[in-house]
Design a protein around this motif. Sequence first.
Motif, mmCIF file in Angstrom:
data_model
loop_
_atom_site.group_PDB
_atom_site.id
_atom_site.type_symbol
_atom_site.label_atom_id
_atom_site.label_comp_id
_atom_site.label_asym_id
_atom_site.label_seq_id
_atom_site.Cartn_x
_atom_site.Cartn_y
_atom_site.Cartn_z
ATOM 1 N N PHE A 68 -4.486 52.135 -65.326
ATOM 2 C CA PHE A 68 -4.572 53.588 -65.471
ATOM 3 C C PHE A 68 -5.020 53.967 -66.882
ATOM 4 N N LEU A 69 -4.348 53.408 -67.887
ATOM 5 C CA LEU A 69 -4.644 53.792 -69.269
ATOM 6 C C LEU A 69 -6.057 53.409 -69.680
ATOM 7 N N TYR A 90 1.258 60.830 -69.032
ATOM 8 C CA TYR A 90 1.676 59.655 -68.258
ATOM 9 C C TYR A 90 2.898 58.999 -68.915
ATOM 10 N N ILE A 91 2.831 58.818 -70.228
ATOM 11 C CA ILE A 91 3.926 58.175 -70.961
ATOM 12 C C ILE A 91 5.184 59.036 -70.915
ATOM 13 N N ASP A 166 -6.859 47.013 -76.617
ATOM 14 C CA ASP A 166 -6.599 47.820 -77.814
ATOM 15 C C ASP A 166 -6.539 49.304 -77.439
ATOM 16 N N ASN A 167 -5.389 49.886 -77.131
ATOM 17 C CA ASN A 167 -4.112 49.193 -77.124
ATOM 18 C C ASN A 167 -3.342 49.589 -75.864
ATOM 19 N N ALA A 168 -4.091 49.636 -74.735
ATOM 20 C CA ALA A 168 -3.391 49.842 -73.472
ATOM 21 C C ALA A 168 -2.413 48.705 -73.222
#
Length: 528
Positions: A68-69, A90-91, A166-168
């Motif tokens: 997703f990210l 999302y987070i 970087d940086n998922a």
Amino acid sequence: MNLSSVENPVASQLRQKWWSSIRILLAGSVLCMTAVGVRLQAETNSAAVFKAAANSITVDELKSHIEFLASDSLEGREAGSQGGQAAGTYIRTFLQKQGIQPGMADEGYFQEFDGGFRNIIGMLPGNDPELKNEYVVIGAHYDHVGYGKPSNSRGGVGQIHNGADDNASGTAALLEVIEALSLYKELPRRTILFVFWDAEEMGLLGSRHWINHPTVPLDQVVLYFNLDMVGRLKENPLTLFGSRSAYGLRSSTVLSNHRETDLKIDFDSAIRPDSDHWPFYQKGIPFLMFHTGKHADYHRPEDDAYKIDYPGARKSAQLLTRLTLDFALQSEKPRFRNANQDIQSGIDQEARVDNSDPPRLGVAWNADIYSQGKLVLTQVMADTPAKKAGLKAGDEIVKIDDQSPISEQGFGALVQNSPNQIVLQVRRKDQEELLKLPVTLSGKPVKLGVQWLTDEADPAVIVITDIIESSPADLAELKINDRIYEIDGQRCESSEEFRKLIGSRKFPFSLLVEREGQLKKIDIQSMR
């Protein structure tokens, strides 16, 4: 992980089982009476509890987060962009679902700055009346470089840079650590702070902003963990920066690794201003940064989710979970040290120390004939015990103190470990009877056969700097830069104590040795 408002039934059942097992284990926690009253101290050695947390971290959930990210729909997650905002939402939703408290109290999870950027902060309160006012902070930056500009792209300017590594990868690993620790809401003594940094790619703006506008007192932050690019482990060691920023931090990390993941670890002494650990270090806060190395896809459009080593990212997250719990539970806190010059100190530099001690005997022999079962001397060195005893080139040594020199441990080892006075039985050309030659060897019998240093950053650990050939250490396959933690289960607190412990040991004895972050027991045998 699906972040819908209705929890997956299977996940719900697993959560109930985890909580049931944790309640049972917590019921066995030790209640200690202290001068300040009753304090809850959890069983820190409960392998089942720690294993349950580590096992809650899964490859499938890491993959779901990263896909997703690092999807094209987020357009590279540039700080302040719509994609960056979507990643932040999302987070936050994930933190809410795990029951993690907002880190900004009444203001919620977002720490906004610079008109559009926002750090995301969550908190897991500690349970100890005193230690809950101290903080273990874990962070990862969630932004990337968007479509890439000449200033931040290494190729493919104007294309979406998905930033899977970087940086998922670090963001996803932190999300999984949070889920694992959310199973332990009643356990940590210290408060754990989770921070997702924004605008790291623009110059560490998010972490610098938090350091200048902290949400908790900086002098109460005992340790900072940073996750930045943990998605390309594969067969390589995990790189950890910052282990020398606190006394004993490396050995604590090794012990946690031994209990949980047994990863190979490269402890890199360099401390660079290239990620979010730097503002913490500048304020005198110890840190560890997790990293699996730069690669050809760094800051390029090719840094995509399908290239991630998900089992490797899982191991990194599992180690961090264990480390976080260890430091959130223990009474002592890490003590900061300035590590700027350590890379020049000689520790871990693969450099042998010159050994000027004279040889114990002073001979060389024919290796080819030796392998066939005979020890025939090819050289007797001047001014050595061998020369003084009357040995000559061409002599065949048949026995040393009635033992065959052709043995599993070898002639060199027998000489190194013999007492000062020995008798050699020698066959000499043109003489029918064996000669018996008394020899007074130089120096003392070698008990272990190493030279060592103590490490200021880990004073209770012995670092091997040289190994004497054919010594017990050599034959046990110890290596330069091995770190000795214990002798027969006993820690040594100084170089002198190590010397005394080795000197008093009878063969066989065992060493607990660290090599590349892994602990192994090595048995030291007598050579006689």
